[in-house]
Design a protein around this motif. Structure first.
Motif, mmCIF file in Angstrom:
data_model
loop_
_atom_site.group_PDB
_atom_site.id
_atom_site.type_symbol
_atom_site.label_atom_id
_atom_site.label_comp_id
_atom_site.label_asym_id
_atom_site.label_seq_id
_atom_site.Cartn_x
_atom_site.Cartn_y
_atom_site.Cartn_z
ATOM 1 N N ILE A 69 75.758 54.856 -18.772
ATOM 2 C CA ILE A 69 75.928 55.618 -17.488
ATOM 3 C C ILE A 69 75.900 57.177 -17.526
ATOM 4 O O ILE A 69 76.729 57.816 -18.236
ATOM 5 C CB ILE A 69 77.474 55.160 -16.998
ATOM 6 C CG1 ILE A 69 77.305 53.786 -16.894
ATOM 7 C CG2 ILE A 69 77.747 55.628 -15.584
ATOM 8 C CD1 ILE A 69 78.953 53.302 -16.556
ATOM 9 N N PRO A 70 75.180 57.790 -16.554
ATOM 10 C CA PRO A 70 75.096 59.308 -16.683
ATOM 11 C C PRO A 70 76.288 59.770 -16.046
ATOM 12 O O PRO A 70 76.870 59.319 -15.355
ATOM 13 C CB PRO A 70 73.696 59.613 -15.626
ATOM 14 C CG PRO A 70 73.716 58.311 -14.793
ATOM 15 C CD PRO A 70 74.231 57.141 -15.775
ATOM 16 N N GLY A 71 76.614 60.963 -16.978
ATOM 17 C CA GLY A 71 77.800 61.832 -16.311
ATOM 18 C C GLY A 71 79.151 61.286 -16.644
ATOM 19 O O GLY A 71 80.263 61.739 -16.298
ATOM 20 N N GLY A 72 79.136 60.207 -17.419
ATOM 21 C CA GLY A 72 80.517 59.732 -18.062
ATOM 22 C C GLY A 72 81.200 58.940 -16.975
ATOM 23 O O GLY A 72 82.499 59.106 -17.105
ATOM 24 N N HIS A 73 80.771 58.537 -15.806
ATOM 25 C CA HIS A 73 81.511 58.010 -14.833
ATOM 26 C C HIS A 73 82.287 56.748 -15.280
ATOM 27 O O HIS A 73 81.833 56.094 -16.155
ATOM 28 C CB HIS A 73 80.627 57.629 -13.571
ATOM 29 C CG HIS A 73 79.974 58.861 -13.111
ATOM 30 N ND1 HIS A 73 80.654 59.667 -12.366
ATOM 31 C CD2 HIS A 73 78.615 59.172 -13.109
ATOM 32 C CE1 HIS A 73 79.739 60.456 -11.731
ATOM 33 N NE2 HIS A 73 78.599 60.347 -12.211
ATOM 34 N N LYS A 74 83.526 56.467 -14.842
ATOM 35 C CA LYS A 74 84.400 55.450 -15.288
ATOM 36 C C LYS A 74 84.148 54.375 -14.353
ATOM 37 O O LYS A 74 83.628 54.110 -13.105
ATOM 38 C CB LYS A 74 85.961 55.837 -14.994
ATOM 39 C CG LYS A 74 86.488 57.046 -15.993
ATOM 40 C CD LYS A 74 87.720 57.519 -15.732
ATOM 41 C CE LYS A 74 88.193 58.491 -16.710
ATOM 42 N NZ LYS A 74 89.552 58.982 -16.553
ATOM 43 N N LEU A 75 84.404 53.172 -15.195
ATOM 44 C CA LEU A 75 84.198 51.879 -14.343
ATOM 45 C C LEU A 75 85.609 51.584 -13.701
ATOM 46 O O LEU A 75 86.211 50.517 -14.055
ATOM 47 C CB LEU A 75 83.893 50.718 -15.322
ATOM 48 C CG LEU A 75 82.408 51.194 -16.016
ATOM 49 C CD1 LEU A 75 82.184 49.808 -16.956
ATOM 50 C CD2 LEU A 75 81.226 51.657 -15.196
ATOM 51 N N ASP A 76 86.018 52.081 -12.545
ATOM 52 C CA ASP A 76 87.473 52.027 -12.178
ATOM 53 C C ASP A 76 87.093 51.085 -10.659
ATOM 54 O O ASP A 76 88.202 51.138 -9.946
ATOM 55 C CB ASP A 76 87.762 53.329 -11.807
ATOM 56 C CG ASP A 76 87.053 54.231 -11.108
ATOM 57 O OD1 ASP A 76 85.857 54.014 -10.738
ATOM 58 O OD2 ASP A 76 87.365 55.618 -10.944
ATOM 59 N N ASP A 77 86.162 50.628 -10.462
ATOM 60 C CA ASP A 77 86.294 49.716 -9.114
ATOM 61 C C ASP A 77 85.089 48.839 -9.315
ATOM 62 O O ASP A 77 83.943 48.889 -10.288
ATOM 63 C CB ASP A 77 85.982 50.764 -7.823
ATOM 64 C CG ASP A 77 84.604 51.370 -7.547
ATOM 65 O OD1 ASP A 77 83.888 51.304 -8.669
ATOM 66 O OD2 ASP A 77 84.800 52.521 -7.070
ATOM 67 N N LEU A 78 84.942 47.898 -8.347
ATOM 68 C CA LEU A 78 83.918 46.806 -8.548
ATOM 69 C C LEU A 78 82.502 47.425 -8.178
ATOM 70 O O LEU A 78 81.556 47.068 -9.070
ATOM 71 C CB LEU A 78 84.000 45.712 -7.208
ATOM 72 C CG LEU A 78 83.065 44.671 -7.461
ATOM 73 C CD1 LEU A 78 83.033 43.801 -8.369
ATOM 74 C CD2 LEU A 78 83.501 43.777 -5.994
ATOM 75 N N PRO A 79 82.157 48.365 -7.262
ATOM 76 C CA PRO A 79 80.802 48.751 -7.159
ATOM 77 C C PRO A 79 80.189 49.422 -8.771
ATOM 78 O O PRO A 79 79.206 49.532 -8.918
ATOM 79 C CB PRO A 79 80.839 49.752 -6.398
ATOM 80 C CG PRO A 79 82.133 49.321 -5.348
ATOM 81 C CD PRO A 79 82.955 48.701 -6.074
ATOM 82 N N ALA A 80 81.296 50.001 -9.458
ATOM 83 C CA ALA A 80 80.828 50.719 -10.616
ATOM 84 C C ALA A 80 80.627 49.742 -11.520
ATOM 85 O O ALA A 80 79.806 49.832 -12.465
ATOM 86 C CB ALA A 80 82.040 51.825 -11.046
ATOM 87 N N ARG A 81 81.403 48.680 -11.656
ATOM 88 C CA ARG A 81 81.082 47.528 -12.753
ATOM 89 C C ARG A 81 79.857 46.875 -12.446
ATOM 90 O O ARG A 81 79.063 46.696 -13.275
ATOM 91 C CB ARG A 81 82.460 46.548 -12.786
ATOM 92 C CG ARG A 81 83.473 47.108 -13.317
ATOM 93 C CD ARG A 81 84.525 46.189 -13.705
ATOM 94 N NE ARG A 81 85.084 45.491 -12.255
ATOM 95 C CZ ARG A 81 86.100 45.879 -11.332
ATOM 96 N NH1 ARG A 81 86.687 47.087 -11.910
ATOM 97 N NH2 ARG A 81 86.356 45.302 -10.552
ATOM 98 N N GLN A 82 79.542 46.874 -11.152
ATOM 99 C CA GLN A 82 78.212 45.986 -10.615
ATOM 100 C C GLN A 82 77.322 46.998 -10.987
ATOM 101 O O GLN A 82 76.143 46.784 -11.706
ATOM 102 C CB GLN A 82 78.472 45.652 -9.344
ATOM 103 C CG GLN A 82 79.247 44.649 -9.030
ATOM 104 C CD GLN A 82 79.206 44.308 -7.721
ATOM 105 O OE1 GLN A 82 79.415 45.187 -6.600
ATOM 106 N NE2 GLN A 82 79.168 42.902 -7.149
ATOM 107 N N ALA A 83 77.280 48.443 -10.922
ATOM 108 C CA ALA A 83 76.216 49.293 -11.136
ATOM 109 C C ALA A 83 75.932 49.288 -12.845
ATOM 110 O O ALA A 83 74.673 49.374 -13.353
ATOM 111 C CB ALA A 83 76.621 50.655 -10.826
ATOM 112 N N ALA A 84 77.177 49.309 -13.600
ATOM 113 C CA ALA A 84 76.785 49.149 -14.996
ATOM 114 C C ALA A 84 76.212 48.022 -15.429
ATOM 115 O O ALA A 84 75.543 48.061 -16.386
ATOM 116 C CB ALA A 84 78.407 49.282 -15.670
ATOM 117 N N SER A 85 76.434 46.929 -14.620
ATOM 118 C CA SER A 85 75.790 45.580 -15.241
ATOM 119 C C SER A 85 74.269 45.670 -14.807
ATOM 120 O O SER A 85 73.434 45.166 -15.522
ATOM 121 C CB SER A 85 76.416 44.332 -14.160
ATOM 122 O OG SER A 85 75.497 43.323 -14.590
ATOM 123 N N ALA A 86 74.177 46.513 -13.763
ATOM 124 C CA ALA A 86 72.545 46.567 -13.358
ATOM 125 C C ALA A 86 71.981 47.506 -14.443
ATOM 126 O O ALA A 86 70.819 47.253 -14.995
ATOM 127 C CB ALA A 86 72.657 47.212 -12.019
#
Length: 380
Positions: A69-86
């Motif tokens: 993940i660019p920028g070191g963003h945290k997986l703190d909500d559902l959209p972030a986890r879904q984006a990480a999955s993508a």
């Protein structure tokens, strides 16, 4: 036949195997464990050469994407986890594809949501696609489609997904690779006296809540979800083998006769695949609370559930929807398709079947749930 000889015979005769591997096994703090993928592919390639069909249910997309993940963003909500999955799913599949290719094998990616298996036509489409892939000797690699799944359409964990895939592909063996050495009689993290179980002959007699609690740090499941999946597999007549996925060449050792992990014996009398599909692809829309007489008739007599045995109704369901059958003290007995809506069920509960027509003005069914649409001891 002893349980040991039964295990050996089943392993030797298995023609179609579902293998599930979780995030805790597949990934490290640095991302995907490439060495483990290589060892896994080596072992599955050996089985494949023997003529065994392999279906791999693999977690790891979110964990694989976290490091990229660019920028070191945290997986703190559902959209972030879904984006990480993508991000991670393509990387995960690339590693699988490249590794299996070295062994001369072709893989395919299959991403599913619960909705894909909930609707009968889409279920059949998935079954036909997977059947053709296996006919072509391709190894399907299945994962939940995290990028588009919403809460009500999630499998919840890939143990659940794998237990449903058993029915889709008509597998005859389920291997679940986990971070533990197998199943213990209690949680070994909390009880140093916990003992490993080499064989579980009747999973329905176990108190899974007492034996298993907690989830793994990087995955969405834990031993409870693996045992629930094994419970479902047993109902379908499929044995489960829970193995320590990080141990070197563990699958090869098992097929060479080494007594590893926990073997879970399937039920002698399996449920129909139709009942299995009905019970496990929808969430119950309500509850029918029953008296002791109805409970005995269901569990001992194999009877349909009649309105006379119902003491209360909860929820707002339509006729034909899935409902749970529970006792007065809250114990779940079964799930099934309601013959009547919640409103009509409240009007006829406690009544004899001959009184349904005088109460409702019609009597399309004498039962509240017909036994053909009822699954006892469902692992929800």
């Amino acid at each position: 036949m002893s349980r040991t000889s039964n295990r050996i015979e089943t392993l030797n005769n298995a023609k179609r195997i579902v293998v599930k591997i979780g995030s805790a096994v597949l990934t490290t703090s640095e991302g995907i464990n490439l060495g483990l993928i290589c060892r896994l592919a080596d072992q599955l390639a050996t089985l494949h050469e023997r003529g065994v069909d392999i279906v791999l249910v693999s977690s790891g997309a979110v964990a694989a994407g976290r490091r990229s993940i660019p920028g070191g963003h945290k997986l703190d909500d559902l959209p972030a986890r879904q984006a990480a999955s993508a991000i991670g799913q393509s990387r995960l599949m690339h590693e699988y594809d490249e590794t299996f290719r070295r062994f001369g094998l072709v893989t395919s990616q299959v991403l599913l949501t619960r909705d894909d298996l909930r609707h009968r036509s889409r279920f059949l489409n998935a079954r036909n696609t997977l059947s053709r892939l296996l006919e072509w000797r391709v190894i399907p690699i299945i994962n939940e489609n995290d990028t588009v799944a919403v809460q009500e359409l999630e499998f919840g964990d890939n143990d659940t997904l794998a237990s449903l895939i058993l029915n889709v592909v008509e597998a005859d063996l389920f291997i679940n690779l986990t971070s533990a050495a197998g199943v213990y009689d209690s949680n070994p993290d909390k009880n140093p006296e916990a003992k490993p179980l080499a064989c579980i002959e009747n999973i329905h007699d176990l108190d899974l809540d007492a034996m298993c609690d907690g989830k793994t740090a990087v995955g969405s499941g834990g031993m409870f979800s693996k045992m629930r999946a094994a419970h479902r597999a047993a109902q379908l007549g499929v044995p489960t083998l829970i193995l320590a996925g990080k141990e070197r060449m563990i699958i090869e050792r098992v097929f060479n006769g080494e007594d590893c992990g926990t073997w879970i014996v399937p039920d002698e009398k399996s449920v129909s695949r139709r009942k299995y599909w009905l019970a496990y692809h929808c969430d119950p829309a309500g509850d029918l609370i029953i008296d002791a007489g109805a409970e005995k008739a269901l569990l001992s007599g194999g009877k349909s559930l009649l309105p006379a045995g119902i003491t209360d109704v909860t929820g707002d369901f339509k006729a034909g929807e899935l409902v749970r059958v529970v006792t007065a003290d809250g114990k779940s007995v079964a799930v099934g398709l309601a013959c009547y809506s919640a409103g009509d069920m409240r009007r006829i509960m406690g009544s004899k079947s001959c009184d349904i027509e005088p109460i409702l003005g019609k009597c399309p069914y004498p039962e509240a749930i017909h036994r053909d649409n009822l699954l006892l001891d469902a692992a929800l």
